[in-house]
Design a protein around this motif. Structure first.
Motif, PDB file in Angstrom:
ATOM      1  N   UNK A 123     -26.914  12.386 -20.379  1.00  0.00           N
ATOM      2  CA  UNK A 123     -27.271  13.715 -19.887  1.00  0.00           C
ATOM      3  C   UNK A 123     -26.712  13.988 -18.484  1.00  0.00           C
ATOM      4  N   UNK A 124     -26.782  12.986 -17.604  1.00  0.00           N
ATOM      5  CA  UNK A 124     -26.307  13.188 -16.222  1.00  0.00           C
ATOM      6  C   UNK A 124     -24.816  13.477 -16.209  1.00  0.00           C
ATOM      7  N   UNK A 176     -30.035  23.014 -12.933  1.00  0.00           N
ATOM      8  CA  UNK A 176     -29.903  22.067 -14.061  1.00  0.00           C
ATOM      9  C   UNK A 176     -30.452  20.677 -13.704  1.00  0.00           C
ATOM     10  N   UNK A 177     -30.636  20.426 -12.404  1.00  0.00           N
ATOM     11  CA  UNK A 177     -31.233  19.140 -12.020  1.00  0.00           C
ATOM     12  C   UNK A 177     -32.757  19.247 -11.861  1.00  0.00           C
ATOM     13  N   UNK A 228     -32.480  11.338 -10.786  1.00  0.00           N
ATOM     14  CA  UNK A 228     -33.204  12.611 -10.687  1.00  0.00           C
ATOM     15  C   UNK A 228     -33.754  12.997 -12.054  1.00  0.00           C
ATOM     16  N   UNK A 229     -32.910  12.877 -13.078  1.00  0.00           N
ATOM     17  CA  UNK A 229     -33.332  13.282 -14.418  1.00  0.00           C
ATOM     18  C   UNK A 229     -34.391  12.340 -14.990  1.00  0.00           C
ATOM     19  N   UNK A 230     -34.371  11.085 -14.501  1.00  0.00           N
ATOM     20  CA  UNK A 230     -35.396  10.135 -14.968  1.00  0.00           C
ATOM     21  C   UNK A 230     -36.683  10.277 -14.155  1.00  0.00           C
ATOM     22  N   UNK A 271     -32.815  15.079  -3.570  1.00  0.00           N
ATOM     23  CA  UNK A 271     -31.531  14.800  -4.229  1.00  0.00           C
ATOM     24  C   UNK A 271     -31.035  16.009  -5.017  1.00  0.00           C
ATOM     25  N   UNK A 272     -31.957  16.888  -5.428  1.00  0.00           N
ATOM     26  CA  UNK A 272     -31.550  18.083  -6.177  1.00  0.00           C
ATOM     27  C   UNK A 272     -30.737  19.041  -5.297  1.00  0.00           C
TER      28      UNK A 272
END
Lengths: 145, 494
Positions: free
Chosen positions: A85-86, A120-121, B223-225, B389-390
């Protein structure tokens, strides 16, 4: 420094084998097809294709040796913890930025790419998004001028 | 001698000092900001240096390289989060000190250690690089090829988890460095009909893509985790003093760690992480009764931070003397110097004596600026951990694209940068060292030249090595090191 004590998940032998075949195959294709096609004989001094072929051959052998060592000796290979995904999100963001940069310039690239990237983040604070975008786009606009 | 003095005078020029201050400030900010590391920051900063003089550009970049290492200690001490692997050792005693109300004392020790290590490393650079360069000018291409093979083997073995994968990555870097016109015949190689590739793949596209943009993808994974950011704060109460008596108590550790860091920095590939661990291990082994390492021992912080910062200037010794980048920071500095028409290597001392002296002067001034900026902003820099971080990832992504574009005002360079970012991410994911790749790419042209000259001199006869004892010894050491790392890798795996 995290306290996660779960044992890491290990990659299956078939996935290690697939990686080995893929990379060795690429090195072989480069050695026998791409390099001879993309490098013509120089006629003067050493063959221009000598070093590229030497490198491709060496990479193929090293990858083969490493893969076989992992497979035959049963060396455990950990699964990479994250998905794709990243790569998809940041890669897509970079492509978007490049397209805007090409057609509208540096400041516009920041104006579009930064808010989209923050959204999106998972960033949802509108003031932070607007302030960051305005600050960076403004600085780049001044730099461009 | 007059050129050398003029060079030192150039270093003191107000504009140059201003760029040092700017670089040090940026370095501290980057060191503290979550998600940004030294190589990524340097890669982004190189395009900013286009419009500077060569000395100002180097001053700016060296300020970033040195201060980001010192700034990295802040998060390690305050929130037990190392910004880079080399700061991991600082956490061991820094965080327990912070928990015991000695955060400011730990930050001061880290700062003084960083500056002392930096000065010792810089003095070693000044004393060793020139004699080594004079020696390098006397050796032939066969010896040079052997040295590069040795360096690549060492870097490949130490920068990753597997010697084979490391070597494959380094050789892949050399392969991509062959793209463009052949140096001897002028024949295009691997250009796929692209006119833009006739001059080769731009170094900046590779460094920005591989180090900065791919790093943003890796950071986005966190970030996504939802591995959320921690915010650092410095407690207002507690023991914050670091007096002369304590300084003298820690002084032997500062000196020993500076020498360990310098020694490790000279060897290509070992880098600050190895230096920090080695220095910490030495300090622990020599601990006196009552000194409890791992529980908030002041000497533990001093050992880690001093060695870490001695590595950066020391890693410039092989760069200046032999043209071999011993670290990623040195490889990026090559890109910056080449943009300004300066090719690092032994000839640099003859062709750019004034610039080299200016760089030495700049490095010493940077140490002084680091001390002042670090001391003034000791507590304030911690607030930067509040930047999420975003925010950092999209901003750095844009800066990467703009930086790549500015080099040649070509979108082809931007496309290449994105391509190398994807390649860098895949290499990280499948455990192929990006550092070794980059160093292979940087030394590629010099390696090819030396290899060609060696083959022509020897007529392709390997027994000629027997007439070159230095080259033979280096090849033997490289093979020995390779076998040693292969064996130790197998033992580690089993």
């Amino acid at each position: 420094m995290s306290g996660d004590s779960r044992p890491p998940e290990l990659r299956s032998r078939s996935s290690v084998l697939a990686e080995l075949l893929c990379l060795t195959g690429l090195a072989l294709v480069a050695f026998v097809w791409i390099i001879p096609l993309q490098v013509s004989g120089g006629g003067l001094g050493l063959d221009p294709g000598f070093l590229p072929r030497l490198c491709a051959g060496a990479i193929g052998l090293l990858v083969l040796a490493d893969g076989l060592q992992r497979l035959l000796r049963g060396q455990p290979v950990e699964v990479y913890p994250a998905g794709w995904s990243a790569l998809a999100r940041v890669g897509g963001l970079a492509v978007l930025g490049a397209v805007v940069l090409e057609f509208a310039g540096i400041a516009a690239a920041a104006l579009v790419t930064i808010p989209v990237g923050m959204l999106i983040l998972g960033e949802r604070r509108p003031i932070l998004i607007a302030a960051t975008t305005a600050l960076v786009a403004g600085l780049l606009f001044l730099f461009q001028r | 001698m007059s050129e050398a003095l003029l060079g030192f005078g150039d270093a003191l020029h107000p504009l140059n000092v201003a760029f040092i201050v700017l670089g040090v400030l940026m370095g501290y900010v980057i060191g503290v900001l979550p998600g940004l590391n030294r190589p990524a920051a340097l890669a982004i900063a190189v395009p900013l240096s286009y419009y500077m003089t060569p000395l100002s550009a180097v001053a700016f970049l060296i300020g970033i390289a040195k201060a980001s290492g010192a700034g990295g200690a802040t998060t390690a001490i305050l929130i037990n989060t190392p910004g880079e692997p080399n700061a991991t050792v600082t956490c061991l005693d820094g965080y327990p000190m912070a928990k015991a109300g000695k955060a400011v004392k730990a930050l001061k020790v880290a700062l003084y250690g960083s500056v002392i290590g930096d000065v010792v490393g810089t003095l070693a650079l000044i004393m060793i690089a020139k004699p080594l360069a004079d020696f390098a000018l006397r050796i032939g291409p066969i010896e040079m090829t052997a040295i590069m093979l040795f360096a690549l083997t060492l870097i490949a073995a130490l920068a990753g988890n597997s010697l084979q994968r490391g070597l494959a990555a380094g050789i892949f870097g050399i392969l991509l460095a062959t793209v463009g016109l052949d140096i001897e015949s002028g024949t295009p190689r691997l250009t796929f009909g692209q006119v833009e590739l006739l001059d080769g793949i731009p170094l900046l596209a590779v460094t920005v893509g591989m180090l900065a943009l791919s790093e943003m993808i890796i950071q986005a994974e966190d970030v996504l985790a939802h591995r959320g950011d921690q915010i650092a704060s410095v407690p207002k109460e507690g023991d914050s003093s670091f007096n002369w008596r304590e300084f003298l108590h820690v002084l032997p550790t500062f000196v020993r760690s500076s020498l360990i860091g310098t020694g490790i920095g000279i060897l290509p590939g070992l880098g600050p992480t190895v230096a920090s661990f080695a220095s910490y291990a030495a300090a622990k082994r020599l601990a006196r009764p009552g000194e409890e390492f791992g529980k908030g021992e002041i000497k533990g912080v001093a050992a880690a931070e001093t060695a870490d910062n001695a590595v950066v200037p020391a890693s410039f010794i092989p760069l200046f003397a032999l043209g071999l980048p011993g670290s990623v920071s040195a490889a990026i500095l090559i890109a910056a110097l080449m943009i300004h028409g300066v090719v690092p290597g032994p000839r640099m001392f003859a062709e750019h004596e004034r610039l080299v002296s200016g760089i030495y002067g700049t490095m010493l001034i940077t140490a002084a600026v680091m001390l002042v900026v670090g001391r003034v902003g000791l507590v304030g820099f911690a607030q930067l951990t509040r930047v999420p971080a975003t925010v950092i990832i999209p901003v750095v992504t844009v800066l990467c694209l703009v930086g790549a574009y500015l080099e040649s005002h070509s979108f082809f360079a931007v496309e290449l940068t994105i391509g190398f970012a994807v390649l860098g991410y895949l290499m990280h994911r499948f455990d192929y060292s990006r550092v070794t790749f980059l160093i292979g790419f940087v030394i590629g042209p010099q390696f090819e030249l030396s290899l060609r000259q060696s083959i022509i001199i020897s007529g392709g006869d390997f027994t000629v090595l027997g007439k070159h004892p230095i080259a033979l010894a280096i090849v033997a050491i490289a093979l020995g090191a390779g076998l040693y790392f292969l064996r130790s890798g197998r033992e580690r795996a089993s």
